[in-house]
Motif scaffolding. Structure first.
Motif, PDB file in Angstrom:
ATOM      1  N   LEU A 186     -24.694 -55.321  36.212  1.00  0.00           N
ATOM      2  CA  LEU A 186     -24.946 -56.525  37.248  1.00  0.00           C
ATOM      3  C   LEU A 186     -25.632 -57.693  37.003  1.00  0.00           C
ATOM      4  O   LEU A 186     -25.487 -58.879  37.254  1.00  0.00           O
ATOM      5  N   ASP A 187     -26.900 -57.463  36.239  1.00  0.00           N
ATOM      6  CA  ASP A 187     -27.697 -58.582  35.711  1.00  0.00           C
ATOM      7  C   ASP A 187     -26.787 -59.454  34.769  1.00  0.00           C
ATOM      8  O   ASP A 187     -26.996 -60.661  34.782  1.00  0.00           O
ATOM      9  N   VAL A 188     -25.996 -58.955  34.129  1.00  0.00           N
ATOM     10  CA  VAL A 188     -25.481 -59.777  33.086  1.00  0.00           C
ATOM     11  C   VAL A 188     -24.040 -60.321  33.779  1.00  0.00           C
ATOM     12  O   VAL A 188     -23.530 -61.596  33.585  1.00  0.00           O
ATOM     13  N   VAL A 189     -23.318 -59.297  34.544  1.00  0.00           N
ATOM     14  CA  VAL A 189     -21.709 -59.764  34.977  1.00  0.00           C
ATOM     15  C   VAL A 189     -22.054 -60.754  35.969  1.00  0.00           C
ATOM     16  O   VAL A 189     -21.333 -61.710  36.235  1.00  0.00           O
ATOM     17  N   ASN A 190     -23.013 -60.615  37.099  1.00  0.00           N
ATOM     18  CA  ASN A 190     -23.041 -61.259  38.156  1.00  0.00           C
ATOM     19  C   ASN A 190     -23.769 -62.569  37.875  1.00  0.00           C
ATOM     20  O   ASN A 190     -24.698 -63.125  38.799  1.00  0.00           O
ATOM     21  N   THR A 191     -23.327 -63.356  37.120  1.00  0.00           N
ATOM     22  CA  THR A 191     -23.492 -64.772  36.567  1.00  0.00           C
ATOM     23  C   THR A 191     -22.474 -65.771  36.463  1.00  0.00           C
ATOM     24  O   THR A 191     -21.632 -65.409  36.124  1.00  0.00           O
ATOM     25  N   VAL A 226     -16.526 -55.701  39.946  1.00  0.00           N
ATOM     26  CA  VAL A 226     -17.723 -55.853  38.932  1.00  0.00           C
ATOM     27  C   VAL A 226     -17.361 -56.866  38.002  1.00  0.00           C
ATOM     28  O   VAL A 226     -17.132 -56.642  36.756  1.00  0.00           O
ATOM     29  N   GLY A 227     -16.607 -58.042  38.650  1.00  0.00           N
ATOM     30  CA  GLY A 227     -16.329 -59.191  37.804  1.00  0.00           C
ATOM     31  C   GLY A 227     -14.986 -59.120  37.091  1.00  0.00           C
ATOM     32  O   GLY A 227     -14.400 -60.041  36.701  1.00  0.00           O
ATOM     33  N   ARG A 228     -14.084 -58.188  37.364  1.00  0.00           N
ATOM     34  CA  ARG A 228     -12.937 -57.939  36.753  1.00  0.00           C
ATOM     35  C   ARG A 228     -11.843 -59.305  37.138  1.00  0.00           C
ATOM     36  O   ARG A 228     -11.204 -59.570  36.013  1.00  0.00           O
ATOM     37  N   GLY A 285     -16.253 -67.230  32.952  1.00  0.00           N
ATOM     38  CA  GLY A 285     -15.607 -67.055  31.573  1.00  0.00           C
ATOM     39  C   GLY A 285     -14.227 -66.006  31.752  1.00  0.00           C
ATOM     40  O   GLY A 285     -13.457 -66.274  30.879  1.00  0.00           O
ATOM     41  N   VAL A 286     -14.504 -65.263  32.810  1.00  0.00           N
ATOM     42  CA  VAL A 286     -13.303 -64.213  32.766  1.00  0.00           C
ATOM     43  C   VAL A 286     -12.028 -65.330  33.236  1.00  0.00           C
ATOM     44  O   VAL A 286     -10.907 -64.937  32.708  1.00  0.00           O
ATOM     45  N   THR A 287     -12.063 -66.305  34.143  1.00  0.00           N
ATOM     46  CA  THR A 287     -10.966 -67.077  34.536  1.00  0.00           C
ATOM     47  C   THR A 287     -10.505 -67.695  33.166  1.00  0.00           C
ATOM     48  O   THR A 287      -9.444 -67.857  33.004  1.00  0.00           O
ATOM     49  N   LEU A 292     -15.253 -58.130  29.754  1.00  0.00           N
ATOM     50  CA  LEU A 292     -15.467 -59.497  30.487  1.00  0.00           C
ATOM     51  C   LEU A 292     -16.232 -60.531  29.306  1.00  0.00           C
ATOM     52  O   LEU A 292     -15.894 -61.737  29.621  1.00  0.00           O
ATOM     53  N   VAL A 293     -16.782 -60.178  28.174  1.00  0.00           N
ATOM     54  CA  VAL A 293     -17.314 -61.205  27.576  1.00  0.00           C
ATOM     55  C   VAL A 293     -16.854 -60.980  25.988  1.00  0.00           C
ATOM     56  O   VAL A 293     -17.333 -61.266  25.078  1.00  0.00           O
ATOM     57  N   VAL A 294     -15.541 -60.452  25.936  1.00  0.00           N
ATOM     58  CA  VAL A 294     -14.800 -60.474  24.641  1.00  0.00           C
ATOM     59  C   VAL A 294     -14.750 -61.947  24.030  1.00  0.00           C
ATOM     60  O   VAL A 294     -14.455 -62.954  24.869  1.00  0.00           O
TER      61      VAL A 294
END
Ligand SMILES: *Cc1c(COP(=O)(O)O)cnc(C)c1O
Length: 406
Positions: free
Chosen positions: A299-304, A232-234, A310-312, A382-384
């Motif tokens: 998922l709607d927010v993370v899987n964009t 989940v995006g980690r 942004g995570v990278t 993930l959105v820190v």
């Protein structure tokens, strides 16, 4: 209307709770984004993320909205009935991954329990009872039920509870030759964390996962990826298997999937899923509408593309500064990990003292994690915000300075 509650303190824990945890001295009472406030009103920055769970921080409006909307509609019906949020969530996960089928449960351990039971069931149905062996890795962590501690590669979690589940062996992580030597036609499944999380944030080598995939195919064994911590995006991909380009047969997810609301999922192919026919497995709460409504919003927010990219970017921001702090104070020998699952390996001088770093950070108003005694772990939202990363790392630097001069 709120009812007056009796005051409680940290000391109550020792009086009324089973002593299997040793929680910190303060009690968090409120959170917003990557900030948390304790009972005294003290503000902390949260780089722990509830152990890689609060994937969108605290009280994210999309999650609060999804939860309250569902709370006013329907909480629970059991699996005697299906429900709309569960079906929508399954569609989303199937559309976004290799999987054709989803099974929902309430935790990572339960997702792995389902994965292991499915693997054994498939082997039993297709090849017979002798094909039941599971190969896992040394130091792996898969949860705390008896099956999952038996598969987990840390005897301290499985010893002392009577007979363990048998037919399980452990081989060193990232060692393809060791896996090759152990695997046989009696192997029903190989289970791997793409990044070993609890035991120190150790990423797999690509060649190791590729080789494991080939060995499993050769021996008709299923490849299970435990993505409870990496999913989940980690890692900057929705799931770590996509980052590595190696596809498992079964994948377990939990932690970040609910963003703080308990939910787990096992994902697999149609061909394998059919072995869990009606009545073979189940759980009362699995696919609960509240949990699924929140996971849909996650998922709607993370899987964009924006959040995943942004995570990278945030990984680089953390890593550059942590390496600098680590060098300046002689604290870290290595900063490793992928995306926003980062492990700082303590130098020989600080080996075994991750708890001291945790305590020093807490004194400066920062929540971090350990991953074993030798690694300081960061698993933030993930959105820190970049400003929160910088302020949190300023606090971490103050903690490092005080700790190393003391
Ligand atoms: C946390 C974790 C689990 C267990 O999840 P629970 O929700 O605590 O049962 C299993 N596997 C991995 C890789 C984990 O990090």
């Amino acid at each position: 209307m709120s009812v007056e509650q009796a005051p409680v303190q940290r000391a109550d824990f020792d009086q009324v709770m089973v002593p299997n945890y040793a929680p910190a001295a303060f009690i968090p009472v409120r959170g917003a984004g990557s900030r948390v406030w304790d009972q005294s009103g003290r503000e902390l920055i949260d780089f722990a993320g509830g152990i890689a769970v609060n994937v969108l921080g605290h009280a994210h409006p999309a999650l609060v909205g999804a939860l309250t909307e569902q709370a006013n509609k329907l909480w629970h019906v059991s699996n005697v009935f299906t429900n709309e949020p569960a079906l929508r969530l399954a569609h989303k996960l199937v559309d976004a991954t290799f999987a054709d089928r989803a099974f929902f449960c309430n935790s990572g351990a339960e997702a792995n329990e389902a994965a292991f039971k499915l693997a054994r069931r498939v082997a039993h149905d297709r090849f017979g009872a002798q094909k039941h062996e599971i190969i896992a890795t040394v130091n792996s962590f898969h949860g705390r039920t008896l099956f999952t501690v038996s598969v987990g590669g840390q005897p301290k979690y499985s010893d002392g509870f009577g007979p363990k589940i048998t037919g399980i062996s452990h081989v060193p992580y990232n060692d393809l030759e060791a896996l090759k030597a152990q695997i046989s036609d009696k192997t029903c499944a190989v289970v791997i964390e793409p990044i070993q999380g609890e035991s120190g944030v150790v990423p797999a080598d690509v060649a190791y996962l590729q080789g494991a995939r080939e060995l499993c195919d050769k021996h008709n064994a299923l490849l299970i990826f435990d993505e409870v911590q990496t999913g989940v995006g980690r890692t900057g991909s929705l799931f770590a298997y996509q980052h590595y380009g190696v596809t498992p047969d079964i994948l377990s997810s939990a932690k970040s999937l609910g963003g703080g609301f308990p939910i787990g999922a096992m994902l697999t192919t149609e061909d394998l899923a059919k072995h869990l026919a009606v009545g073979t497995h189940g759980t009362t709460y699995g696919g609960n509408p509240l949990a699924c409504a929140v996971a849909n919003a996650v998922l709607d927010v993370v899987n964009t593309p924006e959040v995943l990219a942004g995570v990278t970017a945030k990984h680089q921001r953390f890593k550059a500064r942590l390496e600098k702090i680590g060098q300046q104070y002689g604290l870290f020998s290595q900063v490793r990990g992928i995306g926003l699952l980062i492990g700082c390996v303590l130098t020989d001088a600080w080996k075994g003292k991750a708890k001291d770093v945790f305590n020093a950070a807490e004194k400066e108003g920062l929540m971090v994690l350990q991953a074993g005694p030798d690694v300081v772990r960061f698993a933030p939202s993930l959105v820190v915000e970049d400003a929160d990363i910088d302020e949190g790392l300023d606090r971490f630097e103050r903690a490092a300075a005080k700790l190393t001069q003391a």
